[in-house]
Scaffold this active site. Structure first.
Site, PDB file in Angstrom:
ATOM      1  N   CYS A  17       0.815  -1.225   0.000  1.00  0.00           N
ATOM      2  CA  CYS A  17       0.000   0.000   0.000  1.00  0.00           C
ATOM      3  C   CYS A  17       0.844   1.269   0.000  1.00  0.00           C
ATOM      4  O   CYS A  17       0.297   2.373  -0.057  1.00  0.00           O
ATOM      5  CB  CYS A  17      -0.939  -0.003   1.197  1.00  0.00           C
ATOM      6  SG  CYS A  17      -2.114  -1.370   1.156  1.00  0.00           S
TER       7      CYS A  17
ATOM      8  N   HIS B 119     -10.221   1.965   0.145  1.00  0.00           N
ATOM      9  CA  HIS B 119      -8.775   1.754   0.203  1.00  0.00           C
ATOM     10  C   HIS B 119      -8.334   1.202  -1.145  1.00  0.00           C
ATOM     11  O   HIS B 119      -8.600   0.040  -1.479  1.00  0.00           O
ATOM     12  CB  HIS B 119      -8.431   0.783   1.320  1.00  0.00           C
ATOM     13  CG  HIS B 119      -6.958   0.678   1.610  1.00  0.00           C
ATOM     14  ND1 HIS B 119      -6.001   1.305   0.847  1.00  0.00           N
ATOM     15  CD2 HIS B 119      -6.272   0.004   2.579  1.00  0.00           C
ATOM     16  CE1 HIS B 119      -4.799   1.034   1.319  1.00  0.00           C
ATOM     17  NE2 HIS B 119      -4.936   0.248   2.377  1.00  0.00           N
TER      18      HIS B 119
ATOM     19  N   HIS C  46      -2.810   7.724   6.326  1.00  0.00           N
ATOM     20  CA  HIS C  46      -3.134   6.482   5.623  1.00  0.00           C
ATOM     21  C   HIS C  46      -4.581   6.093   5.952  1.00  0.00           C
ATOM     22  O   HIS C  46      -5.358   5.787   5.065  1.00  0.00           O
ATOM     23  CB  HIS C  46      -2.147   5.394   6.034  1.00  0.00           C
ATOM     24  CG  HIS C  46      -2.173   4.182   5.174  1.00  0.00           C
ATOM     25  ND1 HIS C  46      -2.072   4.243   3.795  1.00  0.00           N
ATOM     26  CD2 HIS C  46      -2.302   2.850   5.489  1.00  0.00           C
ATOM     27  CE1 HIS C  46      -2.121   3.017   3.299  1.00  0.00           C
ATOM     28  NE2 HIS C  46      -2.262   2.159   4.299  1.00  0.00           N
TER      29      HIS C  46
END
Length: 404
Positions: free
Chosen positions: A162, A330, A296
């Protein structure tokens, strides 16, 4: 402010291409400011349950299509035309064309193949040619971008879970700073809505059942989303010579890895702290000079708790914070690049995007609950990925040397 990295090798952003469940760049930005979410309930695969997902269309998108769209949009935004033989490319993806491989294997098994190994036998060779499997390898987004712009410069395809998006931007900055290129197309693309990805995250217990609520007391997990963001980076010298608008400047980055566990970050946060401190030092900034942090903020209990602790440990002032994953989902490897794009829009418009989905904060942070007008000079964008990948990027409004 202690100072910025100014001069001929300063790296600025002159173009942005973005697509998310909220739409293109301008539509995503406006809907984000309105507190809207692109997350809806879908069942893209009949054998898997209905789940909240952030799809761009009603069915899963393809990596190649998303890449073509955002690259074209970024070039148009930067007032550039192809071919661009001297332009570098650094475009990554954490999943690549996994969806294509899953479908290929699924089709072969349904046809009575003896197993995955049989896919490469002469019996199946015609199908492999039909599927052009060589164009479904992990570096496909970067290769497709190079073809699209006609690049003959370095082409890189980072994969850092990620943290991929920020890693890609960092590599592009370095290509300019060392004089390899004066212009680089950077970013990340992700089309992760596949059977295996959904099943894997579900097995881990990481998927939300209702929605994405970063930093909220009711947060229950992440919501997978599709998306991509590509930036045009240029040396300040080149951008100024072209007379094009500049979104902002890349001030510095910090990159590290825990080397601890395949999914769980180390509880001490030492490696993440190192990345943040590296970024601040390379940007010639103190923590008190940061006006906004794009976190994040996945909406999982562990991630948000760890990030809140980092902010408490490293920032003595109440810096404004938000995560946009409650709106976009996400997007895994693309999430950092999308976050950077939103940070650049915040610098341009002097507005902080809200933490969509936040109802009851679980932490004592200055969480942005609705779009907030704010003096935005320097911002940080954070990404943390599986395997302990930590990537931090600092951005600021561009200041020429003449402006002091």
């Amino acid at each position: 402010m202690k100072g910025q990295n100014l001069g001929l090798h300063s790296v600025v952003v002159t173009g942005i291409g973005l697509i998310s469940a909220l739409g293109g760049l301008e539509q995503s930005w406006q809907r984000l400011l309105n507190g809207e979410s692109g997350i809806r309930s879908y069942q893209p695969f009949p054998e898997l349950p209905v789940r909240p997902l952030a799809l761009i269309n009603s069915v899963p998108s393809s990596l190649t299509t998303l890449t073509q769209v955002v690259v074209a949009d970024a070039l148009a935004d930067a007032n550039l035309r192809t071919p661009m033989p001297n332009c570098g490319v650094v475009v990554g993806s954490s999943r690549g064309c996994q969806a294509s491989w899953e479908e290929l294997i699924r089709a072969a098994l349904e046809q009575g193949s003896g197993g995955v190994g049989e896919l490469f036998s002469s019996h199946h060779s015609s199908r492999l040619k039909q599927e052009t499997w060589l164009e479904t390898l992990p570096h496909q987004a970067a290769i497709a971008t190079a073809r699209q712009i006609g690049s003959m410069a370095p082409v890189l395809a980072p994969m850092a879970a990620c943290a991929t998006g920020i890693w890609a931007i960092a590599r592009g900055v370095e290509l300019i700073q060392i004089g390899q290129c004066q212009r680089v197309v950077v970013g990340a693309v992700e089309a992760p809505i596949t059977r295996l990805t959904l099943a894997g995250f579900d097995k881990m217990g990481a998927l939300a059942k209702i929605g994405a609520y970063p930093f909220d007391q009711r947060r229950e997990g992440l919501v997978l989303g599709e998306g991509a963001a590509v930036l045009v980076l240029e040396s300040a010298e080149l951008a100024l010579s072209r007379g094009v608008p500049i979104y902002g400047q890349i001030l510095g980055m910090g990159l590290s890895c825990d080397g601890y566990h395949i999914t769980t970050p180390k509880s001490s946060g030492k490696s993440a702290i190192t990345a943040i401190q590296q970024c601040l030092a390379r940007s010639h900034l103190s923590s008190t000079e940061i006006d906004y942090i794009h976190a994040h903020g996945t909406g999982t209990r562990l991630n948000d708790e760890n990030e809140a602790q980092l902010m408490d440990d490293l920032f003595t002032h109440r810096v404004a914070v938000s995560s946009t994953k409650g709106a976009t989902g996400h997007t895994l490897g693309a999430s950092g690049a999308i976050g950077v794009a939103f940070c650049l829009m915040a610098l341009k418009h002097q507005i902080l995007p809200p933490c969509v989905g936040l109802g009851k904060p679980a932490f004592d942070l200055d969480l942005v609950t609705q779009a907030r007008r704010h003096k935005v000079r320097q911002v940080l964008c954070w990404s943390f990925g599986f395997g302990g990948q930590n990537a931090i990027l600092a951005l600021g409004k561009y200041r020429s040397t003449k402006a002091g």
